[in-house]
Motif scaffolding. Structure first.
Motif, PDB file in Angstrom:
ATOM      1  N   GLU A  75      11.364 -28.880 -14.937  1.00 45.26           N
ATOM      2  CA  GLU A  75      10.873 -29.931 -14.047  1.00 45.26           C
ATOM      3  C   GLU A  75      11.520 -29.797 -12.678  1.00 45.26           C
ATOM      4  N   ALA A  76      10.784 -30.210 -11.662  1.00 42.69           N
ATOM      5  CA  ALA A  76      11.317 -30.284 -10.306  1.00 42.69           C
ATOM      6  C   ALA A  76      11.703 -31.720 -10.013  1.00 42.69           C
ATOM      7  N   ILE A  77      12.827 -31.880  -9.350  1.00 42.61           N
ATOM      8  CA  ILE A  77      13.332 -33.221  -9.062  1.00 42.61           C
ATOM      9  C   ILE A  77      14.014 -33.211  -7.697  1.00 42.61           C
ATOM     10  N   GLY A  78      13.942 -34.310  -6.994  1.00 42.74           N
ATOM     11  CA  GLY A  78      14.501 -34.358  -5.646  1.00 42.74           C
ATOM     12  C   GLY A  78      15.810 -35.110  -5.564  1.00 42.74           C
ATOM     13  N   GLU A  79      16.717 -34.585  -4.742  1.00 45.51           N
ATOM     14  CA  GLU A  79      17.901 -35.293  -4.268  1.00 45.51           C
ATOM     15  C   GLU A  79      18.776 -35.881  -5.374  1.00 45.51           C
ATOM     16  N   MET A  80      19.211 -35.016  -6.280  1.00 43.68           N
ATOM     17  CA  MET A  80      20.266 -35.372  -7.236  1.00 43.68           C
ATOM     18  C   MET A  80      21.410 -34.387  -7.086  1.00 43.68           C
ATOM     19  N   THR A  81      22.629 -34.852  -7.328  1.00 48.17           N
ATOM     20  CA  THR A  81      23.791 -34.014  -7.090  1.00 48.17           C
ATOM     21  C   THR A  81      24.021 -33.022  -8.226  1.00 48.17           C
ATOM     22  N   VAL A  82      24.794 -31.978  -7.887  1.00 51.13           N
ATOM     23  CA  VAL A  82      25.214 -30.961  -8.855  1.00 51.13           C
ATOM     24  C   VAL A  82      26.734 -30.996  -8.896  1.00 51.13           C
ATOM     25  N   ARG A  83      27.272 -31.290 -10.067  1.00 50.74           N
ATOM     26  CA  ARG A  83      28.730 -31.387 -10.205  1.00 50.74           C
ATOM     27  C   ARG A  83      29.301 -29.998 -10.488  1.00 50.74           C
ATOM     28  N   MET A  84      29.811 -29.375  -9.432  1.00 44.08           N
ATOM     29  CA  MET A  84      30.288 -28.006  -9.548  1.00 44.08           C
ATOM     30  C   MET A  84      31.718 -27.922 -10.071  1.00 44.08           C
ATOM     31  N   ASP A  85      32.537 -28.805  -9.555  1.00 41.46           N
ATOM     32  CA  ASP A  85      33.931 -28.880 -10.000  1.00 41.46           C
ATOM     33  C   ASP A  85      34.468 -30.232  -9.550  1.00 41.46           C
ATOM     34  N   ARG A  86      35.768 -30.425  -9.677  1.00 43.14           N
ATOM     35  CA  ARG A  86      36.373 -31.723  -9.390  1.00 43.14           C
ATOM     36  C   ARG A  86      36.194 -32.144  -7.931  1.00 43.14           C
ATOM     37  N   ARG A  87      36.096 -31.167  -7.010  1.00 48.35           N
ATOM     38  CA  ARG A  87      36.085 -31.471  -5.577  1.00 48.35           C
ATOM     39  C   ARG A  87      34.747 -31.207  -4.891  1.00 48.35           C
ATOM     40  N   ASN A  88      33.745 -30.786  -5.663  1.00 49.49           N
ATOM     41  CA  ASN A  88      32.462 -30.451  -5.051  1.00 49.49           C
ATOM     42  C   ASN A  88      31.302 -31.000  -5.871  1.00 49.49           C
ATOM     43  N   ARG A  89      30.493 -31.814  -5.204  1.00 49.97           N
ATOM     44  CA  ARG A  89      29.295 -32.367  -5.820  1.00 49.97           C
ATOM     45  C   ARG A  89      28.211 -32.484  -4.746  1.00 49.97           C
ATOM     46  N   PRO A  90      27.645 -31.335  -4.346  1.00 47.22           N
ATOM     47  CA  PRO A  90      26.609 -31.347  -3.321  1.00 47.22           C
ATOM     48  C   PRO A  90      25.289 -31.880  -3.878  1.00 47.22           C
ATOM     49  N   GLU A  91      24.395 -32.230  -2.981  1.00 45.74           N
ATOM     50  CA  GLU A  91      23.084 -32.745  -3.362  1.00 45.74           C
ATOM     51  C   GLU A  91      21.990 -31.880  -2.749  1.00 45.74           C
ATOM     52  N   PRO A  92      21.429 -30.931  -3.511  1.00 46.59           N
ATOM     53  CA  PRO A  92      20.275 -30.186  -2.995  1.00 46.59           C
ATOM     54  C   PRO A  92      19.110 -31.131  -2.742  1.00 46.59           C
ATOM     55  N   ASP A  93      18.248 -30.761  -1.810  1.00 49.14           N
ATOM     56  CA  ASP A  93      17.077 -31.587  -1.545  1.00 49.14           C
ATOM     57  C   ASP A  93      16.069 -31.515  -2.683  1.00 49.14           C
TER      58      ASP A  93
END
Length: 205
Positions: A81-99
Protein backbone atom coordinates in the motif's frame (compact mmCIF):
# COMPACT_ATOMS: atom_id res chain seq x y z
CA UNK A 1 4.39 16.13 36.87
CA UNK A 2 2.81 18.14 34.06
CA UNK A 3 3.76 17.44 30.46
CA UNK A 4 5.07 21.00 30.23
CA UNK A 5 7.51 20.49 33.11
CA UNK A 6 8.47 16.94 32.06
CA UNK A 7 9.62 18.16 28.65
CA UNK A 8 11.28 21.41 29.74
CA UNK A 9 8.63 23.86 28.63
CA UNK A 10 9.21 27.26 30.16
CA UNK A 11 6.65 28.57 32.68
CA UNK A 12 8.13 32.05 32.94
CA UNK A 13 6.16 35.17 32.02
CA UNK A 14 2.88 33.33 32.59
CA UNK A 15 2.74 32.12 28.98
CA UNK A 16 0.30 29.39 28.06
CA UNK A 17 2.24 26.14 27.43
CA UNK A 18 0.53 25.82 24.04
CA UNK A 19 2.73 28.64 22.74
CA UNK A 20 6.07 27.69 24.32
CA UNK A 21 8.83 25.76 22.60
CA UNK A 22 10.30 22.64 24.22
CA UNK A 23 13.90 22.88 25.34
CA UNK A 24 15.98 19.90 24.16
CA UNK A 25 17.30 17.58 26.87
CA UNK A 26 20.98 16.70 27.13
CA UNK A 27 21.82 14.48 24.18
CA UNK A 28 18.83 15.65 22.15
CA UNK A 29 15.35 14.30 21.63
CA UNK A 30 14.58 10.62 21.00
CA UNK A 31 12.23 8.85 18.60
CA UNK A 32 9.76 8.18 21.41
CA UNK A 33 9.53 11.89 22.22
CA UNK A 34 7.71 12.62 18.95
CA UNK A 35 4.68 10.76 20.33
CA UNK A 36 4.90 12.28 23.81
CA UNK A 37 5.80 15.95 23.42
CA UNK A 38 2.74 18.19 23.81
CA UNK A 39 1.58 20.55 21.06
CA UNK A 40 4.13 19.68 18.38
CA UNK A 41 3.16 21.03 14.96
CA UNK A 42 1.98 18.42 12.44
CA UNK A 43 4.69 16.59 10.49
CA UNK A 44 7.51 17.30 12.94
CA UNK A 45 10.53 15.12 12.19
CA UNK A 46 13.50 14.01 14.28
CA UNK A 47 16.88 14.32 12.54
CA UNK A 48 20.02 13.52 14.55
CA UNK A 49 18.22 14.22 17.82
CA UNK A 50 16.87 17.61 16.70
CA UNK A 51 13.24 18.46 16.01
CA UNK A 52 12.62 19.67 12.46
CA UNK A 53 9.42 21.68 12.07
CA UNK A 54 7.69 21.83 8.72
CA UNK A 55 6.84 25.09 6.96
CA UNK A 56 3.31 25.43 5.54
CA UNK A 57 2.90 23.20 2.48
CA UNK A 58 2.84 24.74 -0.96
CA UNK A 59 0.07 23.82 -3.37
CA UNK A 60 2.54 21.87 -5.55
CA UNK A 61 3.82 19.94 -2.55
CA UNK A 62 0.34 18.95 -1.42
CA UNK A 63 -0.83 18.07 -4.94
CA UNK A 64 2.26 15.95 -5.60
CA UNK A 65 1.80 13.94 -2.40
CA UNK A 66 -1.87 13.17 -3.00
CA UNK A 67 -1.27 12.47 -6.70
CA UNK A 68 1.53 9.97 -6.04
CA UNK A 69 -0.32 8.23 -3.21
CA UNK A 70 -3.28 7.81 -5.56
CA UNK A 71 -1.25 6.56 -8.51
CA UNK A 72 0.86 4.17 -6.44
CA UNK A 73 -2.23 2.84 -4.67
CA UNK A 74 -3.87 2.03 -8.02
CA UNK A 75 -0.80 0.27 -9.38
CA UNK A 76 0.60 -1.51 -6.31
CA UNK A 77 0.07 -5.26 -5.93
CA UNK A 78 -2.47 -6.28 -3.29
CA UNK A 79 0.12 -6.98 -0.60
CA UNK A 80 1.50 -3.40 -0.76
CA UNK A 81 0.00 0.00 0.00
CA UNK A 82 1.00 3.61 -0.56
CA UNK A 83 0.59 6.00 2.33
CA UNK A 84 1.43 9.64 2.88
CA UNK A 85 3.38 11.46 5.57
CA UNK A 86 4.14 8.88 8.26
CA UNK A 87 7.47 8.69 10.03
CA UNK A 88 10.11 5.97 9.79
CA UNK A 89 11.80 5.08 13.07
CA UNK A 90 15.38 4.47 12.02
CA UNK A 91 17.06 4.59 15.39
CA UNK A 92 16.84 6.38 18.73
CA UNK A 93 17.80 9.78 17.25
CA UNK A 94 16.24 9.67 13.78
CA UNK A 95 12.60 9.53 12.79
CA UNK A 96 12.17 11.29 9.44
CA UNK A 97 8.84 11.60 7.65
CA UNK A 98 8.87 10.80 3.92
CA UNK A 99 6.13 12.50 1.94
CA UNK A 100 5.07 9.16 0.44
CA UNK A 101 5.89 5.58 1.42
CA UNK A 102 5.17 2.17 -0.03
CA UNK A 103 4.92 -0.50 2.67
CA UNK A 104 3.47 -3.99 3.04
CA UNK A 105 -0.17 -4.11 4.07
CA UNK A 106 0.97 -6.56 6.75
CA UNK A 107 3.00 -3.75 8.40
CA UNK A 108 -0.30 -2.41 9.78
CA UNK A 109 0.03 -2.08 13.57
CA UNK A 110 -3.46 -0.71 14.16
CA UNK A 111 -5.23 2.65 13.83
CA UNK A 112 -2.98 4.36 16.41
CA UNK A 113 0.24 3.48 14.56
CA UNK A 114 2.48 6.53 14.00
CA UNK A 115 5.66 5.06 12.43
CA UNK A 116 7.09 2.25 10.33
CA UNK A 117 10.28 0.24 10.70
CA UNK A 118 12.81 0.97 7.91
CA UNK A 119 12.83 -2.69 6.88
CA UNK A 120 9.12 -2.36 6.05
CA UNK A 121 9.65 0.56 3.66
CA UNK A 122 9.99 -0.44 -0.01
CA UNK A 123 9.94 3.09 -1.41
CA UNK A 124 10.41 6.50 0.19
CA UNK A 125 9.49 9.66 -1.72
CA UNK A 126 10.42 13.23 -0.87
CA UNK A 127 8.75 16.22 -2.54
CA UNK A 128 11.27 19.06 -2.34
CA UNK A 129 10.29 22.40 -0.82
CA UNK A 130 12.41 25.53 -0.58
CA UNK A 131 13.10 25.02 3.13
CA UNK A 132 13.73 21.26 2.82
CA UNK A 133 16.03 21.26 -0.19
CA UNK A 134 19.23 20.19 1.57
CA UNK A 135 17.45 17.62 3.73
CA UNK A 136 15.57 16.11 0.78
CA UNK A 137 18.53 16.10 -1.61
CA UNK A 138 21.32 15.09 0.75
CA UNK A 139 20.54 14.33 4.40
CA UNK A 140 17.46 12.13 4.22
CA UNK A 141 18.51 10.04 1.18
CA UNK A 142 21.73 9.11 2.98
CA UNK A 143 19.77 8.04 6.03
CA UNK A 144 17.25 6.03 4.01
CA UNK A 145 20.08 4.28 2.16
CA UNK A 146 21.98 3.40 5.34
CA UNK A 147 18.75 2.06 6.83
CA UNK A 148 18.33 -0.24 3.82
CA UNK A 149 15.31 1.37 2.10
CA UNK A 150 15.69 -0.14 -1.40
CA UNK A 151 14.07 2.62 -3.50
CA UNK A 152 14.04 6.40 -3.22
CA UNK A 153 12.36 9.08 -5.37
CA UNK A 154 12.91 12.82 -5.20
CA UNK A 155 10.23 15.02 -6.74
CA UNK A 156 10.99 18.59 -7.75
CA UNK A 157 9.02 21.34 -9.47
CA UNK A 158 10.32 22.71 -12.76
CA UNK A 159 8.91 25.26 -15.22
CA UNK A 160 7.43 22.35 -17.17
CA UNK A 161 5.91 20.57 -14.16
CA UNK A 162 7.02 17.76 -11.90
CA UNK A 163 10.40 16.06 -12.34
CA UNK A 164 11.04 12.73 -10.59
CA UNK A 165 14.58 11.57 -9.80
CA UNK A 166 14.61 7.80 -9.22
CA UNK A 167 17.28 5.96 -7.22
CA UNK A 168 17.95 2.33 -6.29
CA UNK A 169 20.00 1.09 -3.36
CA UNK A 170 23.38 -0.51 -4.04
CA UNK A 171 23.61 -3.06 -1.21
CA UNK A 172 27.40 -3.24 -1.53
CA UNK A 173 27.95 0.46 -0.85
CA UNK A 174 24.74 1.22 1.13
CA UNK A 175 24.24 4.21 -1.17
CA UNK A 176 21.74 5.08 -3.87
CA UNK A 177 22.59 4.88 -7.54
CA UNK A 178 20.59 6.87 -10.11
CA UNK A 179 18.05 4.98 -12.21
CA UNK A 180 16.72 7.88 -14.25
CA UNK A 181 15.24 11.38 -14.42
CA UNK A 182 11.61 11.50 -15.55
CA UNK A 183 9.90 14.64 -16.83
CA UNK A 184 6.59 13.77 -18.51
CA UNK A 185 6.20 10.04 -17.92
CA UNK A 186 7.57 7.96 -15.07
CA UNK A 187 8.03 4.33 -16.08
CA UNK A 188 9.97 1.88 -13.89
CA UNK A 189 9.94 -1.85 -13.17
CA UNK A 190 10.80 -1.66 -9.46
CA UNK A 191 9.68 -1.88 -6.69
CA UNK A 192 6.83 -3.05 -8.98
CA UNK A 193 5.83 -2.05 -12.53
CA UNK A 194 4.79 1.62 -12.44
CA UNK A 195 3.66 3.97 -15.21
CA UNK A 196 2.65 7.52 -14.23
CA UNK A 197 1.73 10.38 -16.56
CA UNK A 198 3.36 13.26 -14.71
CA UNK A 199 1.61 15.83 -16.89
CA UNK A 200 -1.67 15.01 -15.14
CA UNK A 201 -0.43 16.12 -11.72
CA UNK A 202 -1.82 19.62 -12.37
CA UNK A 203 -4.74 18.47 -14.53
CA UNK A 204 -7.25 20.68 -12.64
CA UNK A 205 -5.35 23.90 -13.31
Amino acid sequence: MSAAREYGLDDEDGLDSEYRWPRPPAGGWTADDLDRLPNLPPHTELIDGSLVLMSPQTRFHSRAIHFLVGELTKQAPEHLEAIGEMTVRMDRRNRPEPDVLVVPVAADDGPEQTWFKPEDVLLAVEVVSADSMVRDREVKPRKYARAGVPHFWRVEKSDEGAVVYVYELDPATHAYGPVGIFHKELKVDLPFPIEIDLTTLDRRR
